[in-house]
Write a protein that holds these residues in place. Structure first.
Motif, PDB file in Angstrom:
ATOM      1  N   GLU A  37       0.828  -1.207   0.000  1.00  0.00           N
ATOM      2  CA  GLU A  37       0.000   0.000   0.000  1.00  0.00           C
ATOM      3  C   GLU A  37       0.863   1.258   0.000  1.00  0.00           C
ATOM      4  OE1 GLU A  37      -3.243   0.136  -0.478  1.00  0.00           O
ATOM      5  OE2 GLU A  37      -3.280  -2.050  -0.606  1.00  0.00           O
ATOM      6  N   GLY A  38       1.908   1.269   0.813  1.00  0.00           N
ATOM      7  CA  GLY A  38       2.794   2.431   0.875  1.00  0.00           C
ATOM      8  C   GLY A  38       3.502   2.681  -0.441  1.00  0.00           C
ATOM      9  N   ARG A  39       4.002   1.615  -1.035  1.00  0.00           N
ATOM     10  CA  ARG A  39       4.692   1.762  -2.330  1.00  0.00           C
ATOM     11  C   ARG A  39       3.725   2.194  -3.429  1.00  0.00           C
ATOM     12  NH1 ARG A  39       9.931  -1.023  -3.176  1.00  0.00           N
ATOM     13  NH2 ARG A  39      10.611  -1.752  -1.153  1.00  0.00           N
ATOM     14  N   ALA A  40       2.530   1.610  -3.430  1.00  0.00           N
ATOM     15  CA  ALA A  40       1.542   1.984  -4.442  1.00  0.00           C
ATOM     16  C   ALA A  40       1.190   3.464  -4.320  1.00  0.00           C
ATOM     17  CB  ALA A  40       0.294   1.115  -4.315  1.00  0.00           C
ATOM     18  N   THR A  41       1.026   3.940  -3.089  1.00  0.00           N
ATOM     19  CA  THR A  41       0.734   5.358  -2.862  1.00  0.00           C
ATOM     20  C   THR A  41       1.880   6.226  -3.372  1.00  0.00           C
ATOM     21  OG1 THR A  41      -0.624   4.864  -0.938  1.00  0.00           O
ATOM     22  CG2 THR A  41       0.266   7.095  -1.090  1.00  0.00           C
ATOM     23  N   ILE A  43       4.144   5.516  -5.655  1.00  0.00           N
ATOM     24  CA  ILE A  43       4.199   5.455  -7.124  1.00  0.00           C
ATOM     25  C   ILE A  43       3.129   6.344  -7.723  1.00  0.00           C
ATOM     26  CG2 ILE A  43       3.750   3.938  -9.094  1.00  0.00           C
ATOM     27  CD1 ILE A  43       5.207   1.715  -7.478  1.00  0.00           C
ATOM     28  N   GLN A  44       1.912   6.245  -7.213  1.00  0.00           N
ATOM     29  CA  GLN A  44       0.830   7.059  -7.769  1.00  0.00           C
ATOM     30  C   GLN A  44       1.069   8.548  -7.555  1.00  0.00           C
ATOM     31  OE1 GLN A  44      -2.719   5.006  -6.214  1.00  0.00           O
ATOM     32  NE2 GLN A  44      -3.095   4.412  -8.349  1.00  0.00           N
ATOM     33  N   GLN A  45       1.655   8.930  -6.430  1.00  0.00           N
ATOM     34  CA  GLN A  45       1.968  10.343  -6.193  1.00  0.00           C
ATOM     35  C   GLN A  45       3.015  10.833  -7.191  1.00  0.00           C
ATOM     36  OE1 GLN A  45       0.508  12.567  -4.257  1.00  0.00           O
ATOM     37  NE2 GLN A  45      -0.955  10.995  -3.673  1.00  0.00           N
ATOM     38  N   ARG A  46       4.041  10.029  -7.418  1.00  0.00           N
ATOM     39  CA  ARG A  46       5.099  10.425  -8.354  1.00  0.00           C
ATOM     40  C   ARG A  46       4.580  10.537  -9.777  1.00  0.00           C
ATOM     41  NH1 ARG A  46       8.645   6.490  -5.275  1.00  0.00           N
ATOM     42  NH2 ARG A  46       9.570   7.822  -3.697  1.00  0.00           N
ATOM     43  N   LEU A  47       3.620   9.697 -10.129  1.00  0.00           N
ATOM     44  CA  LEU A  47       3.070   9.735 -11.481  1.00  0.00           C
ATOM     45  C   LEU A  47       2.260  11.005 -11.740  1.00  0.00           C
ATOM     46  CD1 LEU A  47       1.978   6.027 -11.933  1.00  0.00           C
ATOM     47  CD2 LEU A  47       3.887   7.198 -13.058  1.00  0.00           C
ATOM     48  N   LYS A  48       1.858  11.694 -10.686  1.00  0.00           N
ATOM     49  CA  LYS A  48       1.090  12.933 -10.834  1.00  0.00           C
ATOM     50  C   LYS A  48       1.982  14.158 -11.021  1.00  0.00           C
ATOM     51  CE  LYS A  48      -2.756  11.200  -8.121  1.00  0.00           C
ATOM     52  NZ  LYS A  48      -3.522  11.296  -6.893  1.00  0.00           N
ATOM     53  N   ALA A  49       3.292  13.965 -10.901  1.00  0.00           N
ATOM     54  CA  ALA A  49       4.224  15.095 -10.986  1.00  0.00           C
ATOM     55  C   ALA A  49       4.157  15.759 -12.366  1.00  0.00           C
ATOM     56  CB  ALA A  49       5.647  14.630 -10.706  1.00  0.00           C
ATOM     57  N   GLU A  50       4.088  17.057 -12.360  1.00  0.00           N
ATOM     58  CA  GLU A  50       4.012  17.822 -13.608  1.00  0.00           C
ATOM     59  C   GLU A  50       5.271  17.647 -14.453  1.00  0.00           C
ATOM     60  OE1 GLU A  50       2.311  19.797 -16.530  1.00  0.00           O
ATOM     61  OE2 GLU A  50       1.298  19.262 -14.662  1.00  0.00           O
ATOM     62  N   GLN A  51       6.403  17.393 -13.809  1.00  0.00           N
ATOM     63  CA  GLN A  51       7.671  17.253 -14.532  1.00  0.00           C
ATOM     64  C   GLN A  51       7.649  16.075 -15.506  1.00  0.00           C
ATOM     65  OE1 GLN A  51       7.281  17.559 -11.295  1.00  0.00           O
ATOM     66  NE2 GLN A  51       8.763  18.953 -10.411  1.00  0.00           N
ATOM     67  N   LEU A  52       6.765  15.110 -15.289  1.00  0.00           N
ATOM     68  CA  LEU A  52       6.696  13.958 -16.186  1.00  0.00           C
ATOM     69  C   LEU A  52       6.028  14.302 -17.510  1.00  0.00           C
ATOM     70  CD1 LEU A  52       5.667  11.083 -13.740  1.00  0.00           C
ATOM     71  CD2 LEU A  52       7.922  11.567 -14.690  1.00  0.00           C
ATOM     72  N   ARG A  53       5.263  15.380 -17.533  1.00  0.00           N
ATOM     73  CA  ARG A  53       4.503  15.739 -18.732  1.00  0.00           C
ATOM     74  C   ARG A  53       5.383  16.454 -19.745  1.00  0.00           C
ATOM     75  NH1 ARG A  53       2.358  13.384 -15.267  1.00  0.00           N
ATOM     76  NH2 ARG A  53       0.169  12.983 -14.967  1.00  0.00           N
ATOM     77  N   GLN A  54       5.099  16.186 -20.997  1.00  0.00           N
ATOM     78  CA  GLN A  54       5.758  16.834 -22.132  1.00  0.00           C
ATOM     79  C   GLN A  54       4.655  17.334 -23.059  1.00  0.00           C
ATOM     80  OE1 GLN A  54       9.126  17.150 -22.607  1.00  0.00           O
ATOM     81  NE2 GLN A  54       9.409  16.243 -20.588  1.00  0.00           N
ATOM     82  N   PRO A  55       5.001  18.148 -24.039  1.00  0.00           N
ATOM     83  CA  PRO A  55       3.985  18.499 -25.042  1.00  0.00           C
ATOM     84  C   PRO A  55       3.430  17.207 -25.666  1.00  0.00           C
ATOM     85  CG  PRO A  55       5.924  19.879 -25.292  1.00  0.00           C
ATOM     86  CD  PRO A  55       6.269  18.833 -24.275  1.00  0.00           C
ATOM     87  N   ARG A  56       2.162  17.220 -26.004  1.00  0.00           N
ATOM     88  CA  ARG A  56       1.466  16.018 -26.475  1.00  0.00           C
ATOM     89  C   ARG A  56       2.244  15.253 -27.559  1.00  0.00           C
ATOM     90  NH1 ARG A  56      -1.256  12.741 -24.225  1.00  0.00           N
ATOM     91  NH2 ARG A  56      -2.318  14.431 -23.232  1.00  0.00           N
ATOM     92  N   PRO A  57       2.753  15.887 -28.630  1.00  0.00           N
ATOM     93  CA  PRO A  57       3.476  15.112 -29.652  1.00  0.00           C
ATOM     94  C   PRO A  57       4.730  14.420 -29.103  1.00  0.00           C
ATOM     95  CG  PRO A  57       2.917  17.283 -30.500  1.00  0.00           C
ATOM     96  CD  PRO A  57       2.592  17.289 -29.031  1.00  0.00           C
TER      97      PRO A  57
END
Length: 116
Positions: A37-41, A43-57
């Protein structure tokens, strides 16, 4: 970890953030991890980080690369397992098999190259 499983299902941050929590927990469980549960939480928090996003293309291009690399790694893992079976089948036929296996840490995979 079964990271390949998760990358195959969600090769980009937008799809990854939508992964059901149970999917993440199940992958962690199959990988033999603790504190699911702790690891899943985390991971899910890190996946929400804005830094992971790039322009759509760019993000779409990276997702295509990730998907193709996951497939390639899966095929290579199958081939490696098949090669390991062939090695194991033939290793025992060599006259020095017992000598090779008597050396600490030297098993089928490391012992085969010495007599091939």
């Amino acid at each position: 970890m079964k990271a390949l499983e998760l990358l195959d299902r969600a090769p980009d941050p937008d799809r990854a953030v939508r992964l059901p929590r149970l999917t993440v927990v199940a992958a962690l469980r199959r990988a033999g991890r603790r504190d699911l549960e702790g690891r899943a939480t985390a991971i899910q928090q890190r996946l929400k980080a804005e830094q992971l996003r790039q322009p759509r293309p760019v993000q779409n291009a990276y997702a295509a690369i990730v998907s193709s690399q996951v497939q390639l790694i899966n095929v290579l893992n199958i081939e490696i397992a098949a090669l390991g079976q062939v090695e194991a089948e033939h290793f025992g036929r060599h006259r020095d098999t017992e000598r090779h296996l008597s050396l600490p840490g030297l098993g089928v995979v490391l012992g085969v190259p010495h007599w091939v």
